[in-house]
Design a protein around this motif. Structure first.
Motif, PDB file in Angstrom:
ATOM      1  N   TYR A  11      -1.060  -9.916  -2.934  1.00 51.22           N
ATOM      2  CA  TYR A  11      -0.223  -9.083  -3.790  1.00 51.22           C
ATOM      3  C   TYR A  11      -0.299  -7.638  -3.292  1.00 51.22           C
ATOM      4  O   TYR A  11      -1.391  -7.071  -3.204  1.00 51.22           O
ATOM      5  CB  TYR A  11      -0.730  -9.202  -5.226  1.00 51.22           C
ATOM      6  CG  TYR A  11       0.078  -8.456  -6.258  1.00 51.22           C
ATOM      7  CD1 TYR A  11       1.453  -8.637  -6.365  1.00 51.22           C
ATOM      8  CD2 TYR A  11      -0.541  -7.578  -7.146  1.00 51.22           C
ATOM      9  CE1 TYR A  11       2.179  -7.969  -7.324  1.00 51.22           C
ATOM     10  CE2 TYR A  11       0.183  -6.908  -8.114  1.00 51.22           C
ATOM     11  CZ  TYR A  11       1.547  -7.112  -8.199  1.00 51.22           C
ATOM     12  OH  TYR A  11       2.269  -6.444  -9.151  1.00 51.22           O
ATOM     13  N   LEU A  23       4.326  -1.210 -14.933  1.00 46.45           N
ATOM     14  CA  LEU A  23       4.859  -2.479 -15.456  1.00 46.45           C
ATOM     15  C   LEU A  23       5.376  -2.308 -16.882  1.00 46.45           C
ATOM     16  O   LEU A  23       6.396  -2.881 -17.261  1.00 46.45           O
ATOM     17  CB  LEU A  23       3.787  -3.573 -15.423  1.00 46.45           C
ATOM     18  CG  LEU A  23       3.417  -4.131 -14.045  1.00 46.45           C
ATOM     19  CD1 LEU A  23       2.387  -5.244 -14.183  1.00 46.45           C
ATOM     20  CD2 LEU A  23       4.647  -4.648 -13.299  1.00 46.45           C
ATOM     21  N   ILE A 101       0.527 -19.689  -8.313  1.00 42.54           N
ATOM     22  CA  ILE A 101       1.710 -20.543  -8.384  1.00 42.54           C
ATOM     23  C   ILE A 101       2.032 -21.193  -7.030  1.00 42.54           C
ATOM     24  O   ILE A 101       2.771 -22.174  -6.976  1.00 42.54           O
ATOM     25  CB  ILE A 101       2.934 -19.752  -8.943  1.00 42.54           C
ATOM     26  CG1 ILE A 101       4.078 -20.677  -9.335  1.00 42.54           C
ATOM     27  CG2 ILE A 101       3.404 -18.682  -7.959  1.00 42.54           C
ATOM     28  CD1 ILE A 101       3.782 -21.650 -10.417  1.00 42.54           C
ATOM     29  N   PHE A 102       1.454 -20.665  -5.953  1.00 38.74           N
ATOM     30  CA  PHE A 102       1.723 -21.253  -4.631  1.00 38.74           C
ATOM     31  C   PHE A 102       0.699 -22.319  -4.246  1.00 38.74           C
ATOM     32  O   PHE A 102       0.759 -22.867  -3.150  1.00 38.74           O
ATOM     33  CB  PHE A 102       1.785 -20.151  -3.566  1.00 38.74           C
ATOM     34  CG  PHE A 102       2.942 -19.222  -3.792  1.00 38.74           C
ATOM     35  CD1 PHE A 102       4.238 -19.710  -3.815  1.00 38.74           C
ATOM     36  CD2 PHE A 102       2.746 -17.876  -4.010  1.00 38.74           C
ATOM     37  CE1 PHE A 102       5.320 -18.864  -4.056  1.00 38.74           C
ATOM     38  CE2 PHE A 102       3.814 -17.020  -4.247  1.00 38.74           C
ATOM     39  CZ  PHE A 102       5.107 -17.515  -4.267  1.00 38.74           C
ATOM     40  N   ARG A 119       9.357 -12.772 -13.980  1.00 41.60           N
ATOM     41  CA  ARG A 119      10.006 -11.472 -13.860  1.00 41.60           C
ATOM     42  C   ARG A 119       9.262 -10.627 -12.826  1.00 41.60           C
ATOM     43  O   ARG A 119       8.052 -10.719 -12.710  1.00 41.60           O
ATOM     44  CB  ARG A 119       9.973 -10.792 -15.240  1.00 41.60           C
ATOM     45  CG  ARG A 119      10.901  -9.621 -15.374  1.00 41.60           C
ATOM     46  CD  ARG A 119      10.905  -9.086 -16.781  1.00 41.60           C
ATOM     47  NE  ARG A 119       9.624  -8.497 -17.153  1.00 41.60           N
ATOM     48  CZ  ARG A 119       9.407  -7.851 -18.292  1.00 41.60           C
ATOM     49  NH1 ARG A 119      10.373  -7.735 -19.175  1.00 41.60           N
ATOM     50  NH2 ARG A 119       8.224  -7.340 -18.568  1.00 41.60           N
ATOM     51  N   HIS A 120      10.019  -9.809 -12.088  1.00 37.22           N
ATOM     52  CA  HIS A 120       9.432  -8.875 -11.101  1.00 37.22           C
ATOM     53  C   HIS A 120       8.651  -9.612 -10.020  1.00 37.22           C
ATOM     54  O   HIS A 120       7.469  -9.340  -9.808  1.00 37.22           O
ATOM     55  CB  HIS A 120       8.480  -7.880 -11.771  1.00 37.22           C
ATOM     56  CG  HIS A 120       9.147  -6.952 -12.729  1.00 37.22           C
ATOM     57  ND1 HIS A 120       8.464  -6.295 -13.729  1.00 37.22           N
ATOM     58  CD2 HIS A 120      10.439  -6.570 -12.848  1.00 37.22           C
ATOM     59  CE1 HIS A 120       9.298  -5.558 -14.414  1.00 37.22           C
ATOM     60  NE2 HIS A 120      10.509  -5.713 -13.907  1.00 37.22           N
TER      61      HIS A 120
HETATM   62  C1  LIG Z   1       5.201  -6.960 -10.328  1.00 34.65           C
HETATM   63  S1  LIG Z   1       4.051  -7.880 -11.299  1.00 34.65           S
HETATM   64  C2  LIG Z   1       5.095  -8.482 -12.607  1.00 34.65           C
HETATM   65  C3  LIG Z   1       4.349  -8.693 -13.893  1.00 34.65           C
HETATM   66  C4  LIG Z   1       5.154  -9.277 -15.059  1.00 34.65           C
HETATM   67  N1  LIG Z   1       5.874 -10.486 -14.668  1.00 34.65           N
HETATM   68  C5  LIG Z   1       6.109  -8.284 -15.665  1.00 34.65           C
HETATM   69  O1  LIG Z   1       7.320  -8.506 -15.581  1.00 34.65           O
HETATM   70  O2  LIG Z   1       5.666  -7.293 -16.239  1.00 34.65           O
HETATM   71  C6  LIG Z   1       3.799  -9.361 -10.347  1.00 34.65           C
HETATM   72  C7  LIG Z   1       2.631 -10.192 -10.856  1.00 34.65           C
HETATM   73  O3  LIG Z   1       2.606 -11.412 -10.133  1.00 34.65           O
HETATM   74  C8  LIG Z   1       1.261 -11.771  -9.913  1.00 34.65           C
HETATM   75  N2  LIG Z   1       1.169 -12.694  -8.776  1.00 34.65           N
HETATM   76  C9  LIG Z   1       1.239 -12.393  -7.467  1.00 34.65           C
HETATM   77  N3  LIG Z   1       1.112 -13.496  -6.728  1.00 34.65           N
HETATM   78  C10 LIG Z   1       0.959 -14.526  -7.601  1.00 34.65           C
HETATM   79  C11 LIG Z   1       0.738 -15.920  -7.445  1.00 34.65           C
HETATM   80  N4  LIG Z   1       0.681 -16.465  -6.224  1.00 34.65           N
HETATM   81  N5  LIG Z   1       0.604 -16.693  -8.540  1.00 34.65           N
HETATM   82  C12 LIG Z   1       0.660 -16.132  -9.779  1.00 34.65           C
HETATM   83  N6  LIG Z   1       0.846 -14.813  -9.990  1.00 34.65           N
HETATM   84  C13 LIG Z   1       0.993 -14.020  -8.912  1.00 34.65           C
HETATM   85  C14 LIG Z   1       0.570 -10.437  -9.653  1.00 34.65           C
HETATM   86  O4  LIG Z   1      -0.831 -10.540  -9.833  1.00 34.65           O
HETATM   87  C15 LIG Z   1       1.271  -9.536 -10.653  1.00 34.65           C
HETATM   88  O5  LIG Z   1       0.575  -9.488 -11.865  1.00 34.65           O
END
Ligand SMILES: C[S@@+](CC[C@H](N)C(=O)[O-])C[C@H]1O[C@@H](n2cnc3c(N)ncnc32)[C@H](O)[C@@H]1O
Length: 207
Positions: A11, A23, A101-102, A119-120
């Motif tokens: 990330y 966020l 998730i991957f 989202r995002h």
């Molecule tokens: C930009 S933030 C968006 C947070 C939230 N969805 C929002 O809209 O406020 C992206 C999030 O995805 C999470 N993330 C990144 N890679 C991920 C993965 N492989 N599996 C699950 N979550 C992941 C990060 O830790 C981060 O908290």
């Protein structure tokens, strides 16, 4: 699970106070511009289960949970729970858990959710190919058509092609609505919204 998450966490953003504030401001931009959190086409049903994947601070989960009919619950997942509230502050219908998730989805999560909220994720799908993500998200959803022996040959063929069809990293977001059939799913709605004027400055600042 924590060890796995750390080893695979690519990330690119921070998880500090500024990142969480960003966020929260982005949440404001989205809710002001869309006027909803769950798309209006999604039926609200008692005891519905929602998975918020990559929940970040959990702000969307916490807000969605307030809008659910009786018995509705949100399970908020993230690679890291660093930005999430501590357990003592969770509402009774929201809980948080680590999930990458991957990585292969555990059997107990397959077909469990009525709604998957995401989202995002632009900066998360760094390959530019949304299909592995889409495929994983669909596994979380309750099946609409139950055919135990069914396969998804188009999906498998596409996955085997690797990243050939992907030109730009963020291009997948623009085209995501055209990819659902590749993943064996049906697109119910595709909306494009302009940022609301009152949050335009906020959007410029937080990206
Ligand atoms: C930009 S933030 C968006 C947070 C939230 N969805 C929002 O809209 O406020 C992206 C999030 O995805 C999470 N993330 C990144 N890679 C991920 C993965 N492989 N599996 C699950 N979550 C992941 C990060 O830790 C981060 O908290």
């Amino acid at each position: 699970m924590a060890t796995t998450a750390k080893n695979t966490d690519a990330y690119p953003l921070n998880r500090d106070f500024l990142a969480s504030s960003r966020l929260h401001l982005q949440h404001q931009v989205w809710t002001s511009s869309l006027g909803y959190l769950l798309h209006p086409a999604i039926p609200r049903e008692e005891h519905m289960l929602i998975a918020d994947v990559g929940c970040g601070t959990g702000i969307a989960s916490l807000e969605i949970a307030k809008q659910l009919p009786a018995g509705g619950k949100v399970k908020a997942y993230d690679l890291s729970l660093e930005q999430c509230p501590p357990k003592g502050w969770w509402p009774s219908n929201v809980s948080f858990e680590e999930l990458n998730i991957f990585e292969p989805i555990s059997d107990h999560l397959i077909g469990k959710y009525d709604v998957v909220f995401l989202r995002h994720f632009i900066c998360v799908v760094q390959s530019g190919n949304p299909l592995p993500l889409l495929s994983a998200l669909l596994k979380l959803l309750k099946p609409v058509v139950v055919e135990p022996a069914s396969s998804a040959p188009k999906m498998e063929a596409f996955m085997n092609m690797g990243g050939e069809t992907i030109k730009k990293q963020a291009g997948w977001v623009r085209d995501l609505h055209t990819r659902f059939s590749d993943a064996g799913a049906e697109l119910v709605a595709h909306d494009r919204h302009w940022t609301a004027k009152e949050v335009m400055m906020m959007k410029q600042e937080v990206g």
